[in-house]
Scaffold this motif. Structure first.
Motif, PDB file in Angstrom:
ATOM      1  N   ILE A 135       0.846  -1.193   0.000  1.00  0.00           N
ATOM      2  CA  ILE A 135       0.000   0.000   0.000  1.00  0.00           C
ATOM      3  C   ILE A 135       0.883   1.245   0.000  1.00  0.00           C
ATOM      4  O   ILE A 135       2.016   1.233   0.494  1.00  0.00           O
ATOM      5  CB  ILE A 135      -0.959   0.027   1.206  1.00  0.00           C
ATOM      6  CG1 ILE A 135      -0.201   0.249   2.524  1.00  0.00           C
ATOM      7  CG2 ILE A 135      -1.786  -1.253   1.252  1.00  0.00           C
ATOM      8  CD1 ILE A 135      -1.120   0.443   3.726  1.00  0.00           C
ATOM      9  N   ALA A 136       0.359   2.324  -0.572  1.00  0.00           N
ATOM     10  CA  ALA A 136       1.082   3.593  -0.615  1.00  0.00           C
ATOM     11  C   ALA A 136       0.326   4.628   0.206  1.00  0.00           C
ATOM     12  O   ALA A 136      -0.904   4.711   0.136  1.00  0.00           O
ATOM     13  CB  ALA A 136       1.241   4.078  -2.055  1.00  0.00           C
TER      14      ALA A 136
ATOM     15  N   ALA B  93       0.212  11.070  -8.458  1.00  0.00           N
ATOM     16  CA  ALA B  93       1.248  10.041  -8.456  1.00  0.00           C
ATOM     17  C   ALA B  93       0.800   8.810  -7.677  1.00  0.00           C
ATOM     18  O   ALA B  93       1.067   7.676  -8.078  1.00  0.00           O
ATOM     19  CB  ALA B  93       2.540  10.604  -7.856  1.00  0.00           C
ATOM     20  N   LEU B  94       0.099   9.011  -6.572  1.00  0.00           N
ATOM     21  CA  LEU B  94      -0.403   7.891  -5.777  1.00  0.00           C
ATOM     22  C   LEU B  94      -1.416   7.077  -6.575  1.00  0.00           C
ATOM     23  O   LEU B  94      -1.379   5.841  -6.589  1.00  0.00           O
ATOM     24  CB  LEU B  94      -1.044   8.409  -4.484  1.00  0.00           C
ATOM     25  CG  LEU B  94      -0.068   8.813  -3.387  1.00  0.00           C
ATOM     26  CD1 LEU B  94      -0.736   9.763  -2.394  1.00  0.00           C
ATOM     27  CD2 LEU B  94       0.465   7.579  -2.660  1.00  0.00           C
TER      28      LEU B  94
ATOM     29  N   VAL C 112      -3.075   2.364 -10.314  1.00  0.00           N
ATOM     30  CA  VAL C 112      -3.545   1.991 -11.644  1.00  0.00           C
ATOM     31  C   VAL C 112      -2.497   1.178 -12.401  1.00  0.00           C
ATOM     32  O   VAL C 112      -2.826   0.263 -13.156  1.00  0.00           O
ATOM     33  CB  VAL C 112      -3.947   3.254 -12.431  1.00  0.00           C
ATOM     34  CG1 VAL C 112      -4.304   2.898 -13.872  1.00  0.00           C
ATOM     35  CG2 VAL C 112      -5.136   3.943 -11.763  1.00  0.00           C
ATOM     36  N   SER C 113      -1.218   1.492 -12.190  1.00  0.00           N
ATOM     37  CA  SER C 113      -0.158   0.762 -12.887  1.00  0.00           C
ATOM     38  C   SER C 113       0.136  -0.586 -12.251  1.00  0.00           C
ATOM     39  O   SER C 113       0.854  -1.400 -12.829  1.00  0.00           O
ATOM     40  CB  SER C 113       1.122   1.607 -12.889  1.00  0.00           C
ATOM     41  OG  SER C 113       1.639   1.742 -11.578  1.00  0.00           O
ATOM     42  N   GLY C 114      -0.399  -0.825 -11.035  1.00  0.00           N
ATOM     43  CA  GLY C 114      -0.159  -2.081 -10.348  1.00  0.00           C
ATOM     44  C   GLY C 114       1.084  -2.081  -9.470  1.00  0.00           C
ATOM     45  O   GLY C 114       1.452  -3.120  -8.920  1.00  0.00           O
ATOM     46  N   ASP C 115       1.734  -0.934  -9.318  1.00  0.00           N
ATOM     47  CA  ASP C 115       2.908  -0.858  -8.449  1.00  0.00           C
ATOM     48  C   ASP C 115       2.532  -1.137  -6.993  1.00  0.00           C
ATOM     49  O   ASP C 115       3.328  -1.664  -6.227  1.00  0.00           O
ATOM     50  CB  ASP C 115       3.560   0.523  -8.543  1.00  0.00           C
ATOM     51  CG  ASP C 115       4.277   0.727  -9.872  1.00  0.00           C
ATOM     52  OD1 ASP C 115       4.551  -0.280 -10.555  1.00  0.00           O
ATOM     53  OD2 ASP C 115       4.566   1.885 -10.223  1.00  0.00           O
ATOM     54  N   VAL C 116       1.323  -0.741  -6.609  1.00  0.00           N
ATOM     55  CA  VAL C 116       0.797  -1.046  -5.284  1.00  0.00           C
ATOM     56  C   VAL C 116      -0.629  -1.561  -5.449  1.00  0.00           C
ATOM     57  O   VAL C 116      -1.265  -1.343  -6.482  1.00  0.00           O
ATOM     58  CB  VAL C 116       0.805   0.186  -4.343  1.00  0.00           C
ATOM     59  CG1 VAL C 116       2.229   0.694  -4.125  1.00  0.00           C
ATOM     60  CG2 VAL C 116      -0.100   1.293  -4.873  1.00  0.00           C
TER      61      VAL C 116
ATOM     62  N   ILE D 241      -3.630   5.554  -0.541  1.00  0.00           N
ATOM     63  CA  ILE D 241      -4.402   6.716  -0.106  1.00  0.00           C
ATOM     64  C   ILE D 241      -4.585   7.614  -1.318  1.00  0.00           C
ATOM     65  O   ILE D 241      -3.638   7.871  -2.064  1.00  0.00           O
ATOM     66  CB  ILE D 241      -3.674   7.487   1.010  1.00  0.00           C
ATOM     67  CG1 ILE D 241      -3.806   6.745   2.352  1.00  0.00           C
ATOM     68  CG2 ILE D 241      -4.236   8.905   1.149  1.00  0.00           C
ATOM     69  CD1 ILE D 241      -3.105   7.431   3.509  1.00  0.00           C
ATOM     70  N   GLY D 242      -5.802   8.077  -1.516  1.00  0.00           N
ATOM     71  CA  GLY D 242      -6.059   9.020  -2.594  1.00  0.00           C
ATOM     72  C   GLY D 242      -6.817  10.219  -2.072  1.00  0.00           C
ATOM     73  O   GLY D 242      -7.449  10.151  -1.022  1.00  0.00           O
TER      74      GLY D 242
END
Length: 334
Positions: A45-46, A81-82, A87-91, A95-96
Protein backbone atom coordinates in the motif's frame (compact mmCIF):
# COMPACT_ATOMS: atom_id res chain seq x y z
CA UNK A 1 -6.91 19.74 -0.01
CA UNK A 2 -5.69 15.72 1.53
CA UNK A 3 -6.32 18.04 5.33
CA UNK A 4 -5.59 18.91 3.26
CA UNK A 5 -6.37 19.66 0.69
CA UNK A 6 -5.52 17.79 -2.15
CA UNK A 7 -1.89 17.75 -2.66
CA UNK A 8 -2.50 17.50 -6.45
CA UNK A 9 -1.64 19.14 -9.68
CA UNK A 10 -0.08 16.71 -12.11
CA UNK A 11 -3.32 14.74 -12.21
CA UNK A 12 -4.80 13.74 -15.50
CA UNK A 13 -1.70 13.14 -17.58
CA UNK A 14 0.06 10.94 -15.04
CA UNK A 15 -3.03 8.93 -14.21
CA UNK A 16 -4.13 8.59 -17.80
CA UNK A 17 -0.76 7.17 -18.81
CA UNK A 18 -0.89 4.65 -15.99
CA UNK A 19 -4.47 3.76 -16.85
CA UNK A 20 -3.55 3.10 -20.47
CA UNK A 21 -0.68 0.90 -19.43
CA UNK A 22 -2.79 -1.07 -17.01
CA UNK A 23 -5.43 -1.97 -19.56
CA UNK A 24 -2.95 -4.27 -21.24
CA UNK A 25 -2.08 -6.08 -18.02
CA UNK A 26 -3.95 -9.13 -16.83
CA UNK A 27 -5.00 -8.98 -13.20
CA UNK A 28 -2.73 -11.19 -11.19
CA UNK A 29 -3.18 -12.80 -7.81
CA UNK A 30 -6.54 -12.87 -6.17
CA UNK A 31 -7.53 -13.73 -2.62
CA UNK A 32 -6.70 -17.43 -2.83
CA UNK A 33 -3.42 -17.08 -4.70
CA UNK A 34 -2.13 -14.18 -2.60
CA UNK A 35 -2.82 -16.10 0.61
CA UNK A 36 -0.86 -19.13 -0.47
CA UNK A 37 2.16 -18.32 1.70
CA UNK A 38 1.58 -19.27 5.33
CA UNK A 39 -2.07 -18.35 5.27
CA UNK A 40 -1.30 -14.64 4.98
CA UNK A 41 -2.07 -12.24 2.17
CA UNK A 42 0.65 -9.91 1.02
CA UNK A 43 -0.38 -6.34 0.29
CA UNK A 44 1.58 -3.33 -0.84
CA UNK A 45 0.00 0.00 0.00
CA UNK A 46 1.08 3.59 -0.62
CA UNK A 47 0.45 6.44 1.81
CA UNK A 48 0.30 10.17 1.23
CA UNK A 49 2.48 12.87 2.81
CA UNK A 50 -0.49 13.65 5.07
CA UNK A 51 -3.01 11.55 7.00
CA UNK A 52 -0.75 8.52 6.89
CA UNK A 53 -0.76 7.73 10.63
CA UNK A 54 -3.67 5.29 10.57
CA UNK A 55 -1.86 2.93 8.18
CA UNK A 56 1.27 2.78 10.33
CA UNK A 57 -0.88 2.23 13.43
CA UNK A 58 -2.59 -0.72 11.73
CA UNK A 59 0.84 -2.18 11.04
CA UNK A 60 2.51 -1.43 14.39
CA UNK A 61 -0.46 -2.44 16.55
CA UNK A 62 -0.95 -5.74 14.72
CA UNK A 63 -4.34 -4.93 13.20
CA UNK A 64 -3.19 -5.98 9.74
CA UNK A 65 -1.64 -9.17 11.10
CA UNK A 66 -4.86 -10.00 12.96
CA UNK A 67 -6.67 -9.97 9.62
CA UNK A 68 -4.02 -12.21 8.04
CA UNK A 69 -2.48 -9.39 6.06
CA UNK A 70 1.25 -8.96 5.51
CA UNK A 71 1.42 -5.30 4.52
CA UNK A 72 4.30 -3.34 3.03
CA UNK A 73 3.83 0.43 3.35
CA UNK A 74 5.55 2.75 0.89
CA UNK A 75 5.50 6.52 0.96
CA UNK A 76 3.94 8.27 -2.01
CA UNK A 77 3.85 11.84 -3.26
CA UNK A 78 0.97 13.90 -4.65
CA UNK A 79 -2.50 12.45 -5.31
CA UNK A 80 -1.96 11.98 -9.03
CA UNK A 81 1.25 10.04 -8.46
CA UNK A 82 -0.40 7.89 -5.78
CA UNK A 83 -3.32 7.08 -8.04
CA UNK A 84 -0.92 6.25 -10.86
CA UNK A 85 0.84 3.76 -8.57
CA UNK A 86 -2.45 1.95 -8.03
CA UNK A 87 -3.54 1.99 -11.64
CA UNK A 88 -0.16 0.76 -12.89
CA UNK A 89 -0.16 -2.08 -10.35
CA UNK A 90 2.91 -0.86 -8.45
CA UNK A 91 0.80 -1.05 -5.28
CA UNK A 92 -2.50 -2.74 -4.49
CA UNK A 93 -4.10 0.05 -2.48
CA UNK A 94 -3.21 3.69 -1.97
CA UNK A 95 -4.40 6.72 -0.11
CA UNK A 96 -6.06 9.02 -2.59
CA UNK A 97 -7.56 12.46 -2.46
CA UNK A 98 -11.32 12.06 -2.76
CA UNK A 99 -11.55 14.97 -5.17
CA UNK A 100 -8.70 13.68 -7.30
CA UNK A 101 -10.13 10.16 -7.36
CA UNK A 102 -13.56 11.48 -8.38
CA UNK A 103 -12.02 13.63 -11.11
CA UNK A 104 -10.02 10.70 -12.45
CA UNK A 105 -13.03 8.37 -12.37
CA UNK A 106 -15.02 10.93 -14.35
CA UNK A 107 -12.32 10.70 -17.03
CA UNK A 108 -12.64 6.93 -17.21
CA UNK A 109 -9.81 5.83 -14.92
CA UNK A 110 -10.95 2.42 -13.54
CA UNK A 111 -10.66 3.11 -9.80
CA UNK A 112 -12.79 2.31 -6.78
CA UNK A 113 -12.86 3.69 -3.25
CA UNK A 114 -12.94 0.87 -0.68
CA UNK A 115 -13.07 3.03 2.43
CA UNK A 116 -12.50 6.43 3.96
CA UNK A 117 -9.51 7.68 5.90
CA UNK A 118 -9.36 11.35 6.81
CA UNK A 119 -12.45 13.53 6.82
CA UNK A 120 -12.99 17.24 7.35
CA UNK A 121 -13.44 17.88 11.06
CA UNK A 122 -16.47 20.16 11.50
CA UNK A 123 -15.13 21.42 14.83
CA UNK A 124 -11.40 21.91 14.23
CA UNK A 125 -9.19 23.57 11.68
CA UNK A 126 -6.49 21.52 10.00
CA UNK A 127 -6.07 23.84 7.05
CA UNK A 128 -6.64 27.46 6.22
CA UNK A 129 -5.74 30.50 4.16
CA UNK A 130 -2.61 31.91 5.79
CA UNK A 131 -0.79 35.22 5.31
CA UNK A 132 2.37 36.67 6.77
CA UNK A 133 2.32 38.78 9.90
CA UNK A 134 1.92 42.39 8.89
CA UNK A 135 0.45 41.47 5.50
CA UNK A 136 -1.88 43.98 3.87
CA UNK A 137 -4.23 41.05 3.23
CA UNK A 138 -6.59 40.99 6.21
CA UNK A 139 -9.58 39.16 4.71
CA UNK A 140 -10.57 37.14 1.68
CA UNK A 141 -11.85 40.31 0.00
CA UNK A 142 -8.29 41.62 0.01
CA UNK A 143 -7.22 38.71 -2.20
CA UNK A 144 -8.95 40.16 -5.26
CA UNK A 145 -6.20 40.60 -7.84
CA UNK A 146 -3.69 38.80 -5.60
CA UNK A 147 -1.79 35.50 -5.83
CA UNK A 148 -2.51 32.49 -3.65
CA UNK A 149 -0.47 29.32 -3.32
CA UNK A 150 -2.41 26.06 -3.38
CA UNK A 151 -1.27 22.49 -3.60
CA UNK A 152 -3.02 21.97 -6.94
CA UNK A 153 -4.37 24.57 -9.37
CA UNK A 154 -7.88 23.86 -10.61
CA UNK A 155 -7.44 20.36 -9.30
CA UNK A 156 -10.35 20.10 -6.90
CA UNK A 157 -8.31 20.61 -3.78
CA UNK A 158 -8.74 24.34 -4.20
CA UNK A 159 -12.53 24.11 -4.48
CA UNK A 160 -13.34 25.22 -0.89
CA UNK A 161 -11.04 28.22 -1.38
CA UNK A 162 -12.97 29.14 -4.51
CA UNK A 163 -16.22 28.64 -2.60
CA UNK A 164 -15.01 30.92 0.19
CA UNK A 165 -13.81 33.59 -2.23
CA UNK A 166 -17.11 33.50 -4.11
CA UNK A 167 -19.06 33.75 -0.84
CA UNK A 168 -16.95 36.79 0.12
CA UNK A 169 -17.93 38.50 -3.12
CA UNK A 170 -14.56 38.05 -4.83
CA UNK A 171 -14.42 37.28 -8.54
CA UNK A 172 -12.52 33.98 -8.45
CA UNK A 173 -11.09 34.71 -11.89
CA UNK A 174 -9.32 37.77 -10.48
CA UNK A 175 -7.27 35.62 -8.10
CA UNK A 176 -4.16 33.95 -9.50
CA UNK A 177 -3.50 30.44 -8.18
CA UNK A 178 -0.02 28.92 -8.27
CA UNK A 179 0.87 25.34 -7.37
CA UNK A 180 3.17 24.99 -4.35
CA UNK A 181 3.84 21.80 -2.35
CA UNK A 182 2.82 22.02 1.29
CA UNK A 183 6.46 21.88 2.35
CA UNK A 184 7.28 24.96 0.26
CA UNK A 185 4.40 27.20 1.29
CA UNK A 186 6.08 28.91 4.22
CA UNK A 187 9.12 29.76 2.12
CA UNK A 188 6.87 31.14 -0.63
CA UNK A 189 5.32 33.58 1.83
CA UNK A 190 8.71 34.53 3.25
CA UNK A 191 9.99 35.32 -0.24
CA UNK A 192 6.80 37.24 -1.13
CA UNK A 193 6.24 34.91 -4.07
CA UNK A 194 2.56 34.77 -3.14
CA UNK A 195 0.19 36.81 -0.98
CA UNK A 196 -1.42 33.82 0.76
CA UNK A 197 -1.11 30.04 0.96
CA UNK A 198 -3.38 27.14 1.89
CA UNK A 199 -1.40 24.53 3.88
CA UNK A 200 -2.90 21.50 5.58
CA UNK A 201 -2.38 19.21 8.56
CA UNK A 202 1.10 19.37 10.12
CA UNK A 203 2.17 22.07 7.66
CA UNK A 204 -0.79 24.24 8.68
CA UNK A 205 -0.17 23.81 12.40
CA UNK A 206 3.55 24.49 12.05
CA UNK A 207 2.85 27.75 10.25
CA UNK A 208 0.24 28.79 12.81
CA UNK A 209 2.77 28.09 15.57
CA UNK A 210 5.32 30.19 13.66
CA UNK A 211 2.97 33.17 13.77
CA UNK A 212 1.36 33.18 10.35
CA UNK A 213 -2.19 34.54 10.42
CA UNK A 214 -5.29 32.66 9.27
CA UNK A 215 -7.85 34.76 7.43
CA UNK A 216 -10.23 31.94 6.53
CA UNK A 217 -10.81 28.23 7.08
CA UNK A 218 -12.74 27.31 3.92
CA UNK A 219 -12.41 23.55 4.25
CA UNK A 220 -14.19 23.41 7.60
CA UNK A 221 -16.71 26.07 6.52
CA UNK A 222 -17.69 24.51 3.20
CA UNK A 223 -16.76 20.84 3.38
CA UNK A 224 -17.40 19.68 6.94
CA UNK A 225 -17.50 15.86 7.20
CA UNK A 226 -16.50 15.39 3.58
CA UNK A 227 -13.98 12.62 2.88
CA UNK A 228 -10.54 14.09 2.32
CA UNK A 229 -8.34 11.04 1.88
CA UNK A 230 -9.73 7.68 0.83
CA UNK A 231 -8.40 4.17 0.31
CA UNK A 232 -8.35 3.50 -3.41
CA UNK A 233 -7.71 0.53 -5.67
CA UNK A 234 -8.55 -0.55 -9.21
CA UNK A 235 -11.78 -2.18 -10.30
CA UNK A 236 -9.77 -5.09 -11.65
CA UNK A 237 -7.91 -5.78 -8.39
CA UNK A 238 -11.09 -5.40 -6.34
CA UNK A 239 -12.99 -7.86 -8.53
CA UNK A 240 -10.45 -10.58 -7.65
CA UNK A 241 -9.66 -9.51 -4.07
CA UNK A 242 -12.91 -8.44 -2.44
CA UNK A 243 -12.29 -10.60 0.65
CA UNK A 244 -8.86 -9.00 1.08
CA UNK A 245 -10.36 -5.55 0.69
CA UNK A 246 -12.86 -6.36 3.44
CA UNK A 247 -10.04 -7.51 5.74
CA UNK A 248 -8.16 -4.31 4.97
CA UNK A 249 -11.20 -2.21 5.91
CA UNK A 250 -11.60 -4.15 9.15
CA UNK A 251 -7.95 -3.56 10.04
CA UNK A 252 -8.24 0.12 9.28
CA UNK A 253 -11.41 0.39 11.36
CA UNK A 254 -9.46 -0.93 14.34
CA UNK A 255 -6.63 1.48 13.56
CA UNK A 256 -8.98 4.46 13.44
CA UNK A 257 -10.44 3.45 16.81
CA UNK A 258 -6.92 3.44 18.26
CA UNK A 259 -6.08 6.72 16.51
CA UNK A 260 -9.19 8.44 17.89
CA UNK A 261 -8.60 7.40 21.51
CA UNK A 262 -7.19 10.42 23.42
CA UNK A 263 -5.20 7.99 25.57
CA UNK A 264 -3.12 7.16 22.49
CA UNK A 265 -2.34 10.73 21.44
CA UNK A 266 1.36 10.55 22.31
CA UNK A 267 1.71 7.20 20.55
CA UNK A 268 0.12 8.67 17.42
CA UNK A 269 2.34 11.74 17.62
CA UNK A 270 5.34 9.43 17.79
CA UNK A 271 4.19 7.69 14.62
CA UNK A 272 4.00 11.09 12.94
CA UNK A 273 7.46 12.03 14.19
CA UNK A 274 9.05 8.72 13.21
CA UNK A 275 7.64 8.76 9.69
CA UNK A 276 8.60 12.41 9.16
CA UNK A 277 11.96 11.84 10.87
CA UNK A 278 11.44 14.77 13.22
CA UNK A 279 11.35 15.25 16.96
CA UNK A 280 8.02 14.44 18.58
CA UNK A 281 7.82 18.02 19.84
CA UNK A 282 7.19 19.05 16.24
CA UNK A 283 4.30 16.62 15.77
CA UNK A 284 0.82 18.17 15.78
CA UNK A 285 -1.27 17.88 18.92
CA UNK A 286 -4.46 18.56 16.95
CA UNK A 287 -4.85 15.55 14.68
CA UNK A 288 -7.11 15.13 11.69
CA UNK A 289 -10.49 13.42 12.04
CA UNK A 290 -10.50 9.87 10.70
CA UNK A 291 -13.30 7.51 9.69
CA UNK A 292 -13.32 4.43 7.48
CA UNK A 293 -17.08 4.81 6.93
CA UNK A 294 -17.75 7.01 3.92
CA UNK A 295 -20.14 10.00 4.15
CA UNK A 296 -21.96 9.77 0.81
CA UNK A 297 -23.86 13.10 0.90
CA UNK A 298 -20.84 15.18 1.84
CA UNK A 299 -18.74 13.44 -0.80
CA UNK A 300 -21.39 14.18 -3.42
CA UNK A 301 -21.57 17.83 -2.33
CA UNK A 302 -17.83 18.14 -2.96
CA UNK A 303 -18.15 16.70 -6.44
CA UNK A 304 -21.13 18.96 -7.21
CA UNK A 305 -19.04 21.98 -6.23
CA UNK A 306 -16.47 20.88 -8.77
CA UNK A 307 -19.18 20.90 -11.41
CA UNK A 308 -20.15 24.41 -10.34
CA UNK A 309 -16.63 25.70 -10.92
CA UNK A 310 -16.21 23.84 -14.19
CA UNK A 311 -13.64 21.30 -13.07
CA UNK A 312 -15.75 18.41 -14.34
CA UNK A 313 -17.17 18.06 -17.80
CA UNK A 314 -19.93 15.71 -16.70
CA UNK A 315 -21.86 14.85 -13.56
CA UNK A 316 -20.32 12.23 -11.29
CA UNK A 317 -22.17 10.01 -8.85
CA UNK A 318 -20.47 8.85 -5.66
CA UNK A 319 -22.20 5.50 -6.01
CA UNK A 320 -20.32 4.86 -9.26
CA UNK A 321 -16.95 5.26 -7.52
CA UNK A 322 -17.59 3.81 -4.08
CA UNK A 323 -17.32 0.03 -3.67
CA UNK A 324 -20.77 -1.28 -2.74
CA UNK A 325 -19.27 -3.22 0.21
CA UNK A 326 -17.33 -0.24 1.55
CA UNK A 327 -18.29 1.01 5.02
CA UNK A 328 -20.60 3.95 4.36
CA UNK A 329 -23.48 6.08 5.63
CA UNK A 330 -25.98 8.26 3.78
CA UNK A 331 -24.69 11.39 5.53
CA UNK A 332 -22.68 12.34 8.59
CA UNK A 333 -24.55 11.38 11.74
CA UNK A 334 -26.94 9.06 9.90
Amino acid sequence: MFTRRTFLARSAAVVAIAASASLGLAACGGDAQSAASGGTTKLKIAVAPIQFETAYIAQQQGFFAKQGLDVEIVRGADPAALLAQVVSGDVNIAIGSWINVATSAAKGVPVKVIGGNGIVDPKADNSGVLVSKGSSVKSLKDLAGKTIGVVGVKSGGDIPVLQALEAAGVDVNSVKEVAIPYAGMQAALERNTVDAVVPADAFYHQMISAGYASISNPVREFQANMPVTVWTTTQQWLAQNSATAKKFDDAMTAAVSYFDDPANLEAVRKVNADVNQTDISKSPTALFKADVAFNVKEAQDGVDAMNHFGLLTKAVSVKDILWDQAPQRAAAGK
